[in-house]
Design an enzyme around this catalytic site. Structure first.
Site, mmCIF file in Angstrom:
data_model
loop_
_atom_site.group_PDB
_atom_site.id
_atom_site.type_symbol
_atom_site.label_atom_id
_atom_site.label_comp_id
_atom_site.label_asym_id
_atom_site.label_seq_id
_atom_site.Cartn_x
_atom_site.Cartn_y
_atom_site.Cartn_z
ATOM 1 N N GLY A 84 0.804 -1.216 0.000
ATOM 2 C CA GLY A 84 0.000 0.000 0.000
ATOM 3 C C GLY A 84 0.840 1.270 0.000
ATOM 4 N N ILE B 267 -1.261 4.204 -1.115
ATOM 5 C CA ILE B 267 -2.197 4.760 -0.123
ATOM 6 C C ILE B 267 -1.431 5.568 0.931
ATOM 7 C CG2 ILE B 267 -3.950 4.169 1.625
ATOM 8 C CD1 ILE B 267 -4.808 3.597 -1.267
ATOM 9 N N TYR C 102 -5.061 -7.970 -15.967
ATOM 10 C CA TYR C 102 -4.665 -9.028 -15.030
ATOM 11 C C TYR C 102 -3.234 -8.811 -14.528
ATOM 12 C CZ TYR C 102 -8.653 -12.100 -16.128
ATOM 13 O OH TYR C 102 -9.897 -12.643 -16.256
ATOM 14 N N GLU D 56 15.284 -4.662 -11.169
ATOM 15 C CA GLU D 56 14.770 -3.649 -12.090
ATOM 16 C C GLU D 56 14.546 -2.273 -11.459
ATOM 17 O OE1 GLU D 56 11.373 -5.451 -13.861
ATOM 18 O OE2 GLU D 56 10.200 -5.347 -12.023
ATOM 19 N N CYS E 136 -18.367 2.756 -21.304
ATOM 20 C CA CYS E 136 -17.591 2.518 -22.512
ATOM 21 C C CYS E 136 -18.098 1.257 -23.218
ATOM 22 C CB CYS E 136 -16.103 2.491 -22.186
ATOM 23 S SG CYS E 136 -15.107 3.008 -23.599
ATOM 24 N N LEU E 137 -17.399 0.112 -23.088
ATOM 25 C CA LEU E 137 -17.923 -1.103 -23.723
ATOM 26 C C LEU E 137 -19.314 -1.421 -23.163
ATOM 27 C CD1 LEU E 137 -17.135 -3.348 -25.753
ATOM 28 C CD2 LEU E 137 -16.511 -4.733 -23.778
ATOM 29 N N GLY E 138 -19.570 -1.059 -21.924
ATOM 30 C CA GLY E 138 -20.875 -1.296 -21.296
ATOM 31 C C GLY E 138 -21.980 -0.493 -21.964
ATOM 32 N N GLU F 62 -15.945 -4.077 -33.733
ATOM 33 C CA GLU F 62 -14.798 -4.626 -32.996
ATOM 34 C C GLU F 62 -14.961 -6.152 -32.838
ATOM 35 O OE1 GLU F 62 -14.385 -3.096 -28.988
ATOM 36 O OE2 GLU F 62 -12.538 -4.214 -28.635
ATOM 37 N N HIS G 155 -15.382 7.497 -19.371
ATOM 38 C CA HIS G 155 -15.145 6.807 -18.102
ATOM 39 C C HIS G 155 -15.353 7.763 -16.922
ATOM 40 C CE1 HIS G 155 -13.211 3.089 -19.696
ATOM 41 N NE2 HIS G 155 -13.049 3.886 -20.745
ATOM 42 N N GLU H 113 -15.635 7.023 -13.927
ATOM 43 C CA GLU H 113 -14.930 6.539 -12.724
ATOM 44 C C GLU H 113 -13.574 7.210 -12.520
ATOM 45 O OE1 GLU H 113 -15.337 4.906 -15.528
ATOM 46 O OE2 GLU H 113 -13.774 3.420 -15.952
HETATM 47 N N1 GLN Z 1 -13.365 -1.802 -26.853
HETATM 48 C C1 GLN Z 1 -14.196 -0.633 -26.919
HETATM 49 C C2 GLN Z 1 -13.570 0.445 -27.781
HETATM 50 O O1 GLN Z 1 -12.405 0.443 -28.029
HETATM 51 C C3 GLN Z 1 -14.498 -0.099 -25.536
HETATM 52 C C4 GLN Z 1 -13.291 0.378 -24.774
HETATM 53 C C5 GLN Z 1 -13.517 0.535 -23.317
HETATM 54 O O2 GLN Z 1 -14.449 -0.030 -22.737
HETATM 55 N N2 GLN Z 1 -12.653 1.285 -22.661
HETATM 56 O O3 GLN Z 1 -14.249 1.339 -28.212
#
Ligand code: GLN
Length: 544
Positions: A18, A21, A56, A152, A384-386, A408, A510, A512
Site C-alpha cells: 500500500g 495509499i 490481469y 529492475e 464505454c464497452l458497457g 470490434e 469513463h 470513474e
Molecule cells: N473496446 C471498446 C472500444 O475500443 C471499448 C473500450 C472501453 O471499454 N474502454 O471502443
C-alpha cells in the site's frame, strides 16, 4: 517562494503493502496543512506505459485529463488530493530508456558511451524535477514501484541516492514502507524482515528517514525501540500503519502517528496549523453510518482481480456515502452470464454496471446482462464497452436488427451500430493510439444524465476506438434510446439513455476516473440513488 522539497516512498519485504495509499495519505495531510503537493509514480517495467498491459497484470489502466494511460495508483492520488495528475506523474523504465535512446540516436551524447549511470539516472532525476517545475509544487512525493532489492528498480534507487546527496538533508526525505508480520503460533510481531530490507537500502547508499510499518497488530514501544535502534532512525520516525477498515481512514491514522509532522520536521518546514480535514471526516462519517444497503452487479471479464476495476469500485464508495448507502459490489464474470441462468447469476441486484473492456471474450454475456436490466427495468450504468453493449442489445432485441454488433467483435456485421471512429481507421500501432483523455460533452436538459450533473457542459475522460454509429440514431431515438450527451466539436455520441426506463444510462467515457472523495461523480451518485429507490420500491411491494 519555497524551493520544492522531495519525498521518496520506497517499499520493502513484499509488494502490495500500500505505498500508493501511504503516499496519498501523507500528501492529503500536507495538503490539508496548506502545502501544494503532488505525487508521482515511478514504475520499473519496460512497457512505455500500462496502456498495452492486460489488466490481469497490474490492475486497471488509469487515464488522466491529458490522456496519459497510467498506473492505477494515480487514481488514488487524484481521489485523495482532488487535483488532476498528468503524464509527468507516471514514469516507467520503458519511457526513460526510450527517451535516452532517442537522444543517443540524435547524437545528443556527443560520442560518449551511454550508460545506466549517469545517463539513465540523469533522465530519471530530470523527470522527478520536471513534475515540481510544472506547477511550482512545495513538495513532490515520488513513489518508487516494486520492492527494494529488485534488480529492475535499482536505477530508481540509485537516482534517489544521488538526489538526496545533491539536494541536501532538509530538502529530501526517504520514507520506507515495510511489513511487520505477526506469527500467530508464537503470538509475536517480527521485525527481522524490516531490518533486512533497510539493510538493502543502506547497501544501496540510502539511509531512510522514516519507517512506516504495516502491521495487523498494534506496535508496542519495545518493538518501535528495536526497529529504531537496528535501522538507525529515531523513535519518532517509526510509524505504525495498522490495517484499516477503509483506505480513506489511513490519512487519519497517519495523522495520529504524526507522519506529517515528522516529515515536515525532517524537511525543516513549519507544521503550520492543524490539518483542515473537516470535509474528509464528514465523508468518513457518512461512509461509516449508512442507512441503506444496495447490491450492484459489476459485470466484467477481469473480475477475478478486483484491482482491474479499482476506480469503479472506489466511485461506488464515494457515491454510496453521498446516498448514505452501503454499496455491495457483486463481481460477476461476463462469460458466465448466459440466457439460461440470468435469474440466478443476476438475482437480487439493485443495479447493474457493465464494465469497460476490449475484445470479444465475455461480450455476449455483457449483452445478456444489458438485456436483463432493460427487460426488468433494473438501474443500469454502462461504461464505454458497457454502453456499446446496451446499444448492440437494443439494436438486436428492440429494433430487430439481426446480428447487429460492434465492428470490434464482428467486422462483417450487417448492422455495425458501434463502429470504428474515422480517425482510428489508419492507425495500426496499439500503444497510446486510442481516443484518450478529456473531451467536452453537452448534456441534454430533461435527461437522467442532466439531472445527475445539474449542468449542460461537462468534460469526461475517454479510452476507446469505437463509437456509436449515428447512421442508426433516428431508429434508436424513435424507440426511446436517446443520445443525450454529444461532443459539441465532433458530434460523437457520448451518452445514450433509455427514456422509458427508471435509470438506464450508457456512457462512452469513463466517469470513474473523475470521482474523488470530495467530488463524487454525479453519474455514480445518480445511479446509486436510483438503486436505493429501486430497492425501496421492491421492499414496499414485498410488504404489500
Ligand atoms: N473496446 C471498446 C472500444 O475500443 C471499448 C473500450 C472501453 O471499454 N474502454 O471502443
Amino acid at each position: 517562494m519555497l524551493s520544492t522539497k522531495y519525498i521518496f516512498v520506497t517499499g520493502g519485504v513484499t509488494s502490495s503493502l500500500g505505498k500508493g495509499i501511504i503516499s496519498a495519505s501523507l500528501a492529503k495531510l500536507l495538503q490539508a496543512r496548506g502545502y501544494n503537493v503532488t505525487i508521482q509514480k515511478l514504475d520499473p517495467y519496460i512497457n512505455v506505459d500500462p496502456g498495452t498491459l492486460n489488466p490481469y497484470e497490474h490492475g486497471e489502466c488509469y487515464v488522466t485529463e491529458d490522456g496519459a494511460e497510467t498506473d492505477l495508483d494515480l487514481g488514488h492520488y487524484e481521489r485523495f488530493l482532488n487535483i488532476p495528475t498528468s503524464q509527468e506523474n507516471n514514469v516507467t523504465t520503458g519511457r526513460v530508456y526510450q527517451s535516452v535512446i532517442d537522444k543517443e540516436r540524435r547524437g545528443d551524447y556527443l560520442g560518449k558511451t551511454v550508460q545506466v549511470i549517469p545517463h539513465i539516472t540523469d533522465e530519471i532525476k530530470s523527470r522527478i524535477r520536471l513534475v515540481a517545475k510544472k506547477n511550482h509544487y512545495d513538495m513532490v512525493i515520488t513513489e518508487i514501484g516494486g520492492t527494494v532489492g529488485d534488480i529492475e528498480s535499482l536505477p530508481y534507487i540509485e537516482s534517489v541516492r544521488q538526489l538526496k546527496w545533491e539536494l541536501g538533508p532538509t530538502n529530501c526525505a526517504v520514507i520506507h514502507l515495510t511489513l511487520v508480520p505477526y506469527l500467530a503460533t508464537s503470538g509475536e510481531l517480527k521485525t527481522k524482515p524490516t531490518q533486512h530490507s533497510v539493510k538493502v537500502l543502506q547497501e544501496n547508499g540510502i539511509q531512510p528517514d522514516v519507517l512506516v510499518l504495516r502491521t495487523q497488530k498494534s506496535l508496542n514501544d519495545e518493538i518501535r525501540q528495536k526497529v529504531a535502534l537496528f535501522c538507525n532512525v529515531d523513535i519518532h520516525s517509526v510509524v505504525e500503519s495498522i490495517d484499516a477498515r477503509t483506505i480513506y481512514e489511513v490519512p487519519l491514522l497517519m495523522q495520529k502517528e504524526k507522519l506529517d509532522e515528522t516529515v515536515l520536521h525532517k524537511l525543516a518546514l513549519p507544521a503550520k496549523s492543524k490539518p483542515e480535514l473537516k470535509p474528509w471526516i464528514a465523508f468518513l462519517d457518512k461512509l461509516n453510518h449508512p442507512k441503506h444497503t444496495v447490491t450492484v452487479g459489476l459485470v466484467g471479464k477481469y473480475v477475478e482481480l478486483h484491482d482491474a476495476y479499482k476506480s469503479i469500485s472506489e466511485s461506488f464508495t464515494h457515491a454510496g456515502a453521498v446516498n448514505l448507502s452501503t454499496v455491495n459490489l457483486r463481481y460477476i464474470h461476463a462469460e458466465q452470464v448466459q440466457p439460461g441462468n440470468m435469474d440466478e447469476t443476476l438475482a437480487g441486484l439493485d443495479g447493474i454496471l457493465v464494465a469497460p473492456g476490449f475484445g470479444s471474450r465475455g461480450f455476449e454475456g455483457k449483452i445478456h446482462a444489458a438485456r436483463y436490466a432493460r427487460e426488468n427495468d433494473i438501474p443500469y450504468l454502462g461504461i464505454c464497452l458497457g454502453m456499446q453493449c446496451a446499444v448492440v442489445e437494443f439494436a438486436r432485441n428492440v429494433l430487430g436488427l439481426n446480428n447487429a454488433n460492434s465492428s470490434e467483435m464482428n467486422r462483417k456485421t450487417p448492422y455495425p451500430v458501434i463502429d470504428l471512429m474515422e480517425e482510428q481507421k489508419s492507425i495500426t500501432a496499439k500503444g497510446g493510439t486510442m481516443r484518450l483523455g478529456a473531451y467536452p460533452c453537452d448534456v441534454k436538459k430533461g435527461s437522467k444524465a442532466y439531472s445527475a450533473y445539474g449542468r449542460e457542459h461537462v468534460a469526461e475522460r475517454h479510452r476507446h476506438r469505437y463509437e456509436f454509429n449515428d447512421r442508426f440514431l433516428k431508429e434508436f431515438e424513435s424507440h426511446g434510446m436517446k443520445a443525450v450527451g454529444i461532443n459539441p466539436d465532433t458530434g460523437l455520441v457520448e451518452i445514450m439513455e433509455n427514456d422509458r426506463l427508471r435509470w438506464f444510462v450508457g456512457v462512452q467515457f469513463h466517469p470513474e476516473y473523475r470521482s474523488t472523495v470530495l467530488q463524487p461523480h454525479p453519474l455514480f451518485v445518480g445511479f446509486v440513488k436510483a438503486a436505493v429507490e429501486y430497492t425501496e420500491e421492491k421492499n414496499q411491494r414485498k410488504n404489500n
